[in-house]
Motif scaffolding. Structure first.
Motif, mmCIF file in Angstrom:
data_model
loop_
_atom_site.group_PDB
_atom_site.id
_atom_site.type_symbol
_atom_site.label_atom_id
_atom_site.label_comp_id
_atom_site.label_asym_id
_atom_site.label_seq_id
_atom_site.Cartn_x
_atom_site.Cartn_y
_atom_site.Cartn_z
ATOM 1 N N ILE A 177 0.872 -1.177 0.000
ATOM 2 C CA ILE A 177 0.000 0.000 0.000
ATOM 3 C C ILE A 177 0.907 1.224 0.000
ATOM 4 C CG2 ILE A 177 -1.608 1.365 1.401
ATOM 5 C CD1 ILE A 177 -2.657 -1.295 2.544
ATOM 6 N N ALA A 200 -6.132 -9.111 5.782
ATOM 7 C CA ALA A 200 -7.261 -8.395 5.181
ATOM 8 C C ALA A 200 -6.774 -7.224 4.334
ATOM 9 C CB ALA A 200 -8.213 -7.905 6.270
ATOM 10 N N LEU A 201 -5.735 -6.536 4.806
ATOM 11 C CA LEU A 201 -5.179 -5.431 4.016
ATOM 12 C C LEU A 201 -4.567 -5.955 2.717
ATOM 13 C CD1 LEU A 201 -3.585 -3.361 6.908
ATOM 14 C CD2 LEU A 201 -5.538 -2.663 5.505
ATOM 15 N N ALA A 202 -3.915 -7.110 2.783
ATOM 16 C CA ALA A 202 -3.427 -7.736 1.554
ATOM 17 C C ALA A 202 -4.599 -8.022 0.622
ATOM 18 C CB ALA A 202 -2.678 -9.024 1.873
ATOM 19 N N GLY A 203 -5.729 -8.389 1.215
ATOM 20 C CA GLY A 203 -6.927 -8.633 0.426
ATOM 21 C C GLY A 203 -7.465 -7.369 -0.224
ATOM 22 N N VAL A 204 -7.418 -6.258 0.490
ATOM 23 C CA VAL A 204 -7.807 -4.967 -0.104
ATOM 24 C C VAL A 204 -6.991 -4.728 -1.376
ATOM 25 C CG1 VAL A 204 -7.724 -2.457 0.213
ATOM 26 C CG2 VAL A 204 -8.539 -3.924 2.088
ATOM 27 N N GLU A 222 -5.388 -6.924 -3.146
ATOM 28 C CA GLU A 222 -5.676 -7.961 -4.156
ATOM 29 C C GLU A 222 -6.966 -7.635 -4.915
ATOM 30 O OE1 GLU A 222 -3.404 -10.490 -4.193
ATOM 31 O OE2 GLU A 222 -4.305 -11.659 -5.802
ATOM 32 N N VAL A 223 -7.977 -7.166 -4.195
ATOM 33 C CA VAL A 223 -9.241 -6.827 -4.852
ATOM 34 C C VAL A 223 -9.022 -5.704 -5.870
ATOM 35 C CG1 VAL A 223 -11.528 -5.797 -4.491
ATOM 36 C CG2 VAL A 223 -10.738 -7.643 -2.990
ATOM 37 N N PHE A 224 -8.305 -4.675 -5.469
ATOM 38 C CA PHE A 224 -8.076 -3.553 -6.385
ATOM 39 C C PHE A 224 -7.143 -3.925 -7.538
ATOM 40 C CE2 PHE A 224 -9.468 -0.762 -2.814
ATOM 41 C CZ PHE A 224 -10.438 -0.049 -3.500
#
Lengths: 361, 361
Positions: A171, A242-246, A248-250
């Motif tokens: 990020i 979860a931040l890694a997931g944020v 990944e989604v973007f």
């Protein structure tokens, strides 16, 4: 509280930034990159080298030459922006260099932000772009709030997990501060970067607890047993995951790029097949939200108050980016240190391409 | 690795969601809230109660009545949207309830996202809005990627710091998953929420290390000595503090709201003066970036793969929101538990306002 500093680099050869930029862009051009790609990749590498992120600095030149010559990265990509709505776009990077794509995407995001207040570009069919902070900072230096994310091949387990799932999925954010260096964040969502594991391995030291795992997902402090990194947060690693997931989604889902666990390893052995790495950049225009002078005053006061706030005995307090700006100042004065393996690669590339090898200062 | 679960709640009285919603909105209306404010605040509280975020559930009713009657929160606010560009706006919430402002802001962000692909609203002159996840989820339930941030009065130290600097500054994000419950994150950027400290205090247990500090910024595991929370990340708390900064820049600096360290304490003693809390919401339309069926397929596959990935022996792996959806299902079946202090407040408010106190199931 403290994290060991990187190994002392005083014995290493040091170079001026402009000389490194010239050499890197010339080597990339010789390897088959067009002018825009060579310039973007060199610019991104020098961002890493300037701010002390040496894992993403000119050390990558040799790798980038390999992947351009191998065919994984297209040295002459066609950048194809497609917009399903006015303020956003998806960029098909044509398997070009990640820096070529990300700088162009951020330029487009800033154009959109100038028109609509905010702009975002999701990037597919791209490749390793270096440090995410390069693109966030590029926006901040032009007066925009910039955000940059990317995914990469898996190396970080989930909270409770026992396999490589996410990339280190950084990020990055840059915020303009009028008359001062931007506020500037670039963080992996893993507990530590992998290069820190390599550093501890070379130093023969134990890792801090809860930053890395063996092949069964059990914590290990032995850097030789590390098979995956832990997500940020230790016992609260569900937040880091979860931040890694944020990210990944973007970077992957919204971009139509490959999910981290589907991306071939950066380190090969296949350097011939495009990897379809994803990324995402966003820019916002502060003046679209409130008068610029109000934004400027609040941002200055926020950071000033932070830097001067009460600290624990023997400890320090820094704003995001302060460490990086200090390193940049030191390196501007003393030159950028080059590790021995990179110095050797410079010799080899200069010889192969008939280039003048940069001289140490 | 594991974090102690909240205290057992089997002995508590339990209520149906619709009965709680009716009572909360009626009590807020009786306290002086207009219909839109009463409904928004009750909806946000029920989000907390539904998903097990009881600190931000109907427990807050008594507090919200106090601040509306006291004048801190305006029960009849005029919402004033000002747009300096087409896809963004700043909302002056007129010192209304934070939920009234944030739901309205997310509606506007979704309208802008439908038109421009992305929309963002920064909110000033607002107040406590409950759980940030309520607004991110509101977007996801309508097919948008939603983000919500807010700041609050300081309770979290910096990395190396020895004073309360940031609020718990949450990051919330909701992502639609076609045919399934949304992917859904709501996390404080502090190591733990303050209500966890209170829980450990009531249980007479020691806190985990590196989650909270005494008045000099030294770690303490004694919940009675806690004067501030640590940022997420323990030894890498510079990352948690930086993420709190991301939230602060969006929610306060860009909104023109008060910085966390300038906000009067939520808990009083002054319940008569508006606090100018800030917030920020954003919505993105997946179909503006790529064909919706591609987005849907990738998001389904990403979460399915995550849920079925290899786990460490004896451990579990969950996607963001999975724990919350499980709690919501349990509470739909068994009712929402109400702690004794909240039950007592219900008695008191029912009596004062001549309302029928909800009956336990």
């Amino acid at each position: 509280m403290s994290v060991p500093a990187p190994a002392r680099s005083s014995a290493l050869e040091r170079h001026r930034e402009d000389a490194l930029f010239a050499f890197c862009s010339a080597a990339l051009a010789a390897a088959g990159a067009d002018a825009a790609s060579a310039e973007a990749a060199a610019r991104a590498m020098l961002h890493g080298s300037r701010f002390g992120v040496d894992s993403h600095g000119v050390r990558l030149l040799d790798h980038y030459v390999t992947v351009i010559e191998g065919g994984r990265v297209n040295g002459h990509p066609t950048l194809d922006f497609r917009a399903g709505a006015a303020a956003v776009a998806t960029l098909d990077a044509g398997h070009g260099h990640g820096a070529r794509a990300a700088y162009a995407a951020m330029d487009r995001a800033m154009e959109n932000a100038a028109l609509y207040g905010i702009g975002a570009v999701a990037i597919r069919n791209s490749s390793h772009f270096g440090a995410a902070g390069a693109y966030a900072l590029a926006a901040a230096e032009k007066g925009f709030i910039g955000l940059a994310f990317c995914n990469s091949d898996s190396f970080v387990r989930l909270h409770g997990g026992a396999e490589r799932f996410h990339g280190t999925n950084p990020i990055a954010m840059g915020v303009p501060v009028k008359g001062e260096a931007p506020w500037f964040l670039d963080m992996a969502t893993s507990a530590v970067p992998y290069n820190r594991v390599l550093l501890y391995r070379s130093l023969g030291q134990s890792l801090p607890p809860e930053v890395a795992s063996d092949g069964d997902g059990f914590d290990t402090t032995d850097p030789h047993k590390v098979e995956m990194l832990a997500p940020l947060g230790a016992a609260f690693g569900f937040k880091g995951a979860a931040l890694a997931g944020v990210v990944e989604v973007f970077s992957a889902v919204l971009a139509g790029a490959r999910l981290s666990f589907d991306i071939a390893p950066m380190g090969g052995p296949d350097f011939g097949t495009p990897r379809n790495v994803g990324a995402f950049v966003m820019a916002m225009k502060p003046g679209a939200f409130l008068p610029e002078e109000e934004f400027d005053a609040a941002m200055q006061r926020y950071r000033h108050t932070l830097r001067n706030s009460r600290r624990a005995p023997g400890d320090i307090v820094m704003a995001p980016g302060d460490r990086e700006w200090r390193v940049a100042e030191e390196r501007r004065r003393d030159g950028i240190p080059i590790d021995p393996a990179t110095a050797e690669a410079f010799d080899r590339l200069a010889e192969r391409f008939g280039l003048t090898r940069p001289k140490a200062v």
